[in-house]
Design an enzyme around this catalytic site. Sequence first.
Site, PDB file in Angstrom:
ATOM      1  N   ASN A  10       0.868  -1.191   0.000  1.00 40.15           N
ATOM      2  CA  ASN A  10       0.000   0.000   0.000  1.00 40.15           C
ATOM      3  C   ASN A  10       0.902   1.237   0.000  1.00 40.15           C
ATOM      4  OD1 ASN A  10      -1.838   2.021   0.514  1.00 40.15           O
ATOM      5  ND2 ASN A  10      -2.304   1.363   2.603  1.00 40.15           N
ATOM      6  N   LYS A  12       0.156   4.274  -0.326  1.00 37.34           N
ATOM      7  CA  LYS A  12      -0.476   5.490   0.235  1.00 37.34           C
ATOM      8  C   LYS A  12      -0.218   6.680  -0.689  1.00 37.34           C
ATOM      9  CE  LYS A  12      -0.176   3.373   4.736  1.00 37.34           C
ATOM     10  NZ  LYS A  12      -0.122   3.510   6.181  1.00 37.34           N
ATOM     11  N   HIS A  98      -9.508   1.224   5.079  1.00 32.45           N
ATOM     12  CA  HIS A  98      -8.225   1.472   5.741  1.00 32.45           C
ATOM     13  C   HIS A  98      -8.443   2.458   6.898  1.00 32.45           C
ATOM     14  CE1 HIS A  98      -4.168   2.791   6.531  1.00 32.45           C
ATOM     15  NE2 HIS A  98      -3.767   1.679   5.957  1.00 32.45           N
ATOM     16  N   GLU A 100      -6.873   4.920   7.865  1.00 29.65           N
ATOM     17  CA  GLU A 100      -6.700   6.339   7.514  1.00 29.65           C
ATOM     18  C   GLU A 100      -7.970   6.878   6.850  1.00 29.65           C
ATOM     19  OE1 GLU A 100      -3.010   5.766   5.422  1.00 29.65           O
ATOM     20  OE2 GLU A 100      -2.101   5.213   7.325  1.00 29.65           O
ATOM     21  N   GLU A 170      -5.354  -4.722  10.785  1.00 24.05           N
ATOM     22  CA  GLU A 170      -4.295  -3.728  10.980  1.00 24.05           C
ATOM     23  C   GLU A 170      -4.575  -2.942  12.269  1.00 24.05           C
ATOM     24  OE1 GLU A 170      -2.368  -2.551   6.993  1.00 24.05           O
ATOM     25  OE2 GLU A 170      -4.190  -1.383   7.161  1.00 24.05           O
ATOM     26  N   GLY A 176       2.411   2.514  10.754  1.00 25.30           N
ATOM     27  CA  GLY A 176       3.369   3.601  10.575  1.00 25.30           C
ATOM     28  C   GLY A 176       4.052   4.039  11.859  1.00 25.30           C
ATOM     29  N   SER A 216       3.367  -1.823  10.462  1.00 31.25           N
ATOM     30  CA  SER A 216       4.814  -1.874  10.678  1.00 31.25           C
ATOM     31  C   SER A 216       5.405  -3.258  10.406  1.00 31.25           C
ATOM     32  CB  SER A 216       5.178  -1.387  12.083  1.00 31.25           C
ATOM     33  OG  SER A 216       4.806  -0.031  12.237  1.00 31.25           O
TER      34      SER A 216
END
Length: 255
Positions: A10, A12, A98, A100, A170, A176, A216
Amino acid sequence: MSRKKIIAGNWKMNGTYEEAFKLTSEIVSMVKDEVKGYAEIILAPPFPFLTSVNKLTENSVIQVSAQNCASENSGAFTGEVSCAMIASCGATHVIIGHSERRTLFKEEDDVLLKKVKAALANNLKVIFCIGETKEQREKGIHFSVVEEQLKNTILRLSADDFRKCVIAYEPVWAIGTGLTASPAQAQEIHHHIRGLIASVFSDTIAQQCSILYGGSCNENNAAELFALQDVDGGLIGGASLKSRSFVTIIKAMKD
Ligand code: PGA
């Protein structure tokens, strides 16, 4: 029962066209030499690069995914990208839900389910993301959080449609941040998710569903995570932006 093993990158909102071209070309040539089809490999570049990445990966085992999609099919939705557009660029998958998108763009379960249905109607496979925040894990409610995320969305699909979905667990606190779920934490929740799928559909469908880990995941921890019984691959963010790291992670699936 064997399940599809999947490693998805991904990207991003990173990189220019030139960088996307270079990264894809490097991955294609490394994968050709070093990877013999034991896992599905998916690249999820930003929308403007979908067509080019698809062309570059045409003669390889690599598939292409979008990172998001509109819930509507067409019309006056300035700035949105429909599933039909994504499919027409050659992509086979779309990432939906996701964290985000959920947090920064306030996407909730009802709109996520609409997006999933739009994707499936356009023959796209779905990589559906779920996961709890740090606060939710600290409160010990992480199992019920992911259960709700699934019950309100893809567990409402027909069994046939559900089979076209891959789940990516996730934990938000691991995305991240450099923090990774421990192998015990990952196995425990993946196993729980599989049990939930079995209770809604059937044990066979649960056993066939690929559940990826994300957050991560990198060259150093991938092998340990991928060796877990209920972890069927990874959704890789930061480490997918470097060809050598990403291909090392792909190889960790085999070793
Ligand atoms: P990360 O991102 O690997 O950089 O933690 C994973 C993801 O957001 O899919």
